[in-house]
Design an enzyme around this catalytic site. Structure first.
Site, PDB file in Angstrom:
ATOM      1  N   TYR A   1       0.834  -1.202   0.000  1.00  0.00           N
ATOM      2  CA  TYR A   1       0.000   0.000   0.000  1.00  0.00           C
ATOM      3  C   TYR A   1       0.877   1.263   0.000  1.00  0.00           C
ATOM      4  O   TYR A   1       2.081   1.183   0.238  1.00  0.00           O
ATOM      5  CB  TYR A   1      -0.859  -0.038   1.253  1.00  0.00           C
ATOM      6  CG  TYR A   1       0.017  -0.166   2.483  1.00  0.00           C
ATOM      7  CD1 TYR A   1       0.379   0.972   3.187  1.00  0.00           C
ATOM      8  CD2 TYR A   1       0.549  -1.394   2.878  1.00  0.00           C
ATOM      9  CE1 TYR A   1       1.241   0.896   4.261  1.00  0.00           C
ATOM     10  CE2 TYR A   1       1.419  -1.468   3.958  1.00  0.00           C
ATOM     11  CZ  TYR A   1       1.757  -0.330   4.635  1.00  0.00           C
ATOM     12  OH  TYR A   1       2.623  -0.391   5.691  1.00  0.00           O
TER      13      TYR A   1
ATOM     14  N   GLY B   1      -1.017  -1.500  12.145  1.00  0.00           N
ATOM     15  CA  GLY B   1      -2.286  -1.667  11.433  1.00  0.00           C
ATOM     16  C   GLY B   1      -2.485  -0.620  10.352  1.00  0.00           C
ATOM     17  O   GLY B   1      -1.535   0.028   9.896  1.00  0.00           O
TER      18      GLY B   1
ATOM     19  N   SER C   1       4.792   0.552  11.039  1.00  0.00           N
ATOM     20  CA  SER C   1       4.538  -0.369   9.940  1.00  0.00           C
ATOM     21  C   SER C   1       3.137  -0.951  10.081  1.00  0.00           C
ATOM     22  O   SER C   1       2.537  -0.908  11.151  1.00  0.00           O
ATOM     23  CB  SER C   1       5.547  -1.517   9.969  1.00  0.00           C
ATOM     24  OG  SER C   1       5.244  -2.352  11.063  1.00  0.00           O
ATOM     25  N   LYS C   2       2.665  -1.478   8.974  1.00  0.00           N
ATOM     26  CA  LYS C   2       1.327  -2.056   8.976  1.00  0.00           C
ATOM     27  C   LYS C   2       1.259  -3.243   9.944  1.00  0.00           C
ATOM     28  O   LYS C   2       0.259  -3.440  10.622  1.00  0.00           O
ATOM     29  CB  LYS C   2       0.954  -2.506   7.569  1.00  0.00           C
ATOM     30  CG  LYS C   2      -0.538  -2.531   7.337  1.00  0.00           C
ATOM     31  CD  LYS C   2      -0.820  -2.540   5.856  1.00  0.00           C
ATOM     32  CE  LYS C   2      -2.288  -2.446   5.565  1.00  0.00           C
ATOM     33  NZ  LYS C   2      -2.556  -2.256   4.149  1.00  0.00           N
ATOM     34  N   ARG C   3       2.354  -3.997   9.962  1.00  0.00           N
ATOM     35  CA  ARG C   3       2.345  -5.189  10.809  1.00  0.00           C
ATOM     36  C   ARG C   3       2.154  -4.820  12.284  1.00  0.00           C
ATOM     37  O   ARG C   3       1.374  -5.422  12.987  1.00  0.00           O
ATOM     38  CB  ARG C   3       3.641  -5.984  10.622  1.00  0.00           C
ATOM     39  CG  ARG C   3       3.507  -7.390  11.091  1.00  0.00           C
ATOM     40  CD  ARG C   3       4.470  -8.381  10.445  1.00  0.00           C
ATOM     41  NE  ARG C   3       5.503  -7.810   9.609  1.00  0.00           N
ATOM     42  CZ  ARG C   3       6.764  -7.621  10.006  1.00  0.00           C
ATOM     43  NH1 ARG C   3       7.132  -7.925  11.218  1.00  0.00           N
ATOM     44  NH2 ARG C   3       7.642  -7.147   9.165  1.00  0.00           N
TER      45      ARG C   3
END
Ligand code: GLU
Length: 492
Positions: free
Chosen positions: A15, A251, A246-248
């Site tokens: 993304y 979220g 980060s997304k991890r």
């Protein structure tokens, strides 16, 4: 001043991250400020990790933010001939060599270095192979990578970073790095420089995580006899615990899409992002597009990491409170004509849009937005907190229901009584509706606040909002009367 040419070269492997959007924004601002050109280059050479979905997401995200590019999108994968030619040239001119060391051999050497607590670097085993050795190994089918031959020089190589000042590294510390894999795939370091040279990039603004690449890339510019661009390395964005966002671990809040889904105004997000790592040198925080282009300089980019102020799980804030505050500022102060299309999109998406709002009810629509926006945080609030203005199936929130209605059983009778008076009154103005409400309160010996709060609960479903009598006018006599008459149903 010579033409400035900038680039934003995302790898389409996920993304659009807010950190990436900030990098794009800084490049865009600098291009605009200098009357230069911004090139969008999709670095899709890692075929296993690049996806069409990610390319579309990046392009949609930039478009939504209003970060426009002047050239491209170019796709790095379409220039593989250039990358190979650059590698061939480096080989032919003695700036690179074939290396036949196997992974196992290198792993062994790394382990030995580790055991001896020495730093591991390529030891140059294949650096000086003779032409015969190379052809016999090649003929024997031994796979090889191509390594860059770091010049054997004393002293240091460096550059003047626009943000960080002089950055240097001694030649001895730089390994002969791989530029082409054994499967003939040129690597990022080489592709990126080759493309920047072809695209005549004059300024590279990118994250500090690329600084070790920059030193190696300086060597590539020199070996390819190309002018070295200016570099500006921008600070990383960390969370309150100083961890990379980060997304991890954090979220969706790190994705631009999240802000779009949550009803952010695109420019408000840019305004927030620019301040994550840059300041104007005074206490201004709100900038129009033109003001920001005027104020932006590379020299005022922060040297140290910027903090994205978000605590996971904090129910008070769904993202950095400053991002919300900036969004509120725009939402509450921007010209209604500019706000209206954004609200219209939101209402359309929630099936609350009436074509008349863009036509003969446009004045009503504008006035209503002007009235209700003062307590809203995002565009989405118009369809949730503001639903009662656009539909009759709005939610009566539990808190005002308990506090302002159920506690006063007599309102089940008085609010319908007020409805009768509103229906019968000659005028339905703010003054008259207020007078009638006060009259009812007085005749029953209660403070007017009880009637007004009860009415707010029934008519809007909300605990708080703009002046009640302005609300009545916005919702209109007919609907107000209908709603007040239904008050007894809320007690069942
Ligand atoms: N594709 C690289 C990235 O996304 C480009 C970095 C750069 O050179 O700006 O990290």
């Amino acid at each position: 001043m010579p033409e400035t040419r900038l680039r934003f070269p995302p790898s389409p492997t996920g993304y659009l991250h807010i950190g990436g959007a900030r990098t794009a924004l800084y490049n865009w601002l600098y291009a605009k400020k200098t009357g230069g050109t911004l090139v969008l280059r999709i670095e899709d050479t890692d075929v296993d990790r690049s996806t069409r979905e990610s390319i579309d997401g990046i392009i949609d995200g930039l478009t939504w933010l209003g970060i426009s590019w002047d050239e491209g999108p170019y796709f790095q994968s379409e220039f593989s001939d250039d990358h190979r030619a650059a590698a061939e040239r480096l080989l032919a001119e003695g700036h690179a060599y074939r290396c036949f060391c196997t992974k196992e051999e290198l792993d062994n050497k790394r382990e030995i270095a580790l055991a001896e607590k020495k730093q591991f670097g390529y030891d140059g085993t294949c650096r000086n192979l003779t032409a015969e050795e190379i052809s016999s190994k090649t003929a024997a089918g031994i796979p090889s990578v191509i390594r860059f031959k770091v010049p054997e020089r004393e002293g240091k190589i460096g550059y003047d970073d626009k943000v960080l000042g002089r950055i240097e590294s001694s030649y001895r510390e730089i390994d002969d790095f791989v530029i082409v894999r054994s499967n003939s795939q040129p690597l990022y370091l080489l592709c990126n420089v080759t493309d920047d040279i072809r695209d005549r990039i004059t300024h590279i603004i990118r994250g500090q995580d690329h600084m070790t690449n920059t030193i190696k890339q300086l060597l590539l510019y020199e070996a390819l006899s190309a002018p070295v661009p200016e570099f500006a390395h921008i600070p990383l964005t960390l969370d309150v615990k100083k961890a990379k966002i980060s997304k991890r671990s954090h979220g969706e809040i790190v994705a631009v899409q999240f802000y779009r889904d949550h009803g952010f105004i695109p420019w408000a997000l840019n305004n927030f992002l620019v301040l994550l790592g840059w300041s104007p040198g005074d206490d201004r925080e709100i900038f129009s597009r033109d003001e920001l282009i005027e104020a932006f300089t590379l020299e005022r980019i922060n040297r140290s990491a910027s903090i994205f102020n978000y605590k996971k799980g904090d129910p008070k804030f769904f993202t950095d409170p400053k991002a919300i505050a900036i969004n509120e500022h725009y939402l509450r102060t921007m010209a209604i004509e500019e706000l209206a299309p954004m609200v219209a999109d939101e209402l359309r998406a929630e099936a609350l849009w009436d074509e008349a709002y863009g036509d003969d009810k446009q004045q009503w629509f504008f006035n209503t937005l002007g009235l209700i926006r003062s307590r809203f945080h995002t565009i989405n609030d118009f369809s949730s907190m503001g639903r009662a203005y656009f539909a009759d199936d709005y939610v009566i929130e539990q808190k005002p229901l308990n506090k302002n209605l159920l506690k006063f059983p007599e309102l089940a009778q008085w609010l319908p009584e007020l409805a009768d008076r509103y229906e019968a009154s000659e005028e339905f103005s703010a003054e008259e509706t207020e007078r009638l409400a006060r009259e009812i309160a007085e005749s029953h010996g209660l403070p007017p606040g009880v009637i007004i709060n009860g009415m707010r609960t029934v008519v809007t479903g909300q605990l708080a909002g703009p002046s009640m009598f302005d609300i009545l006018l916005a919702i209109g006599r007919e609907r107000v009367v209908q709603r007040l008459r239904k008050t007894p149903e809320l007690y069942s």
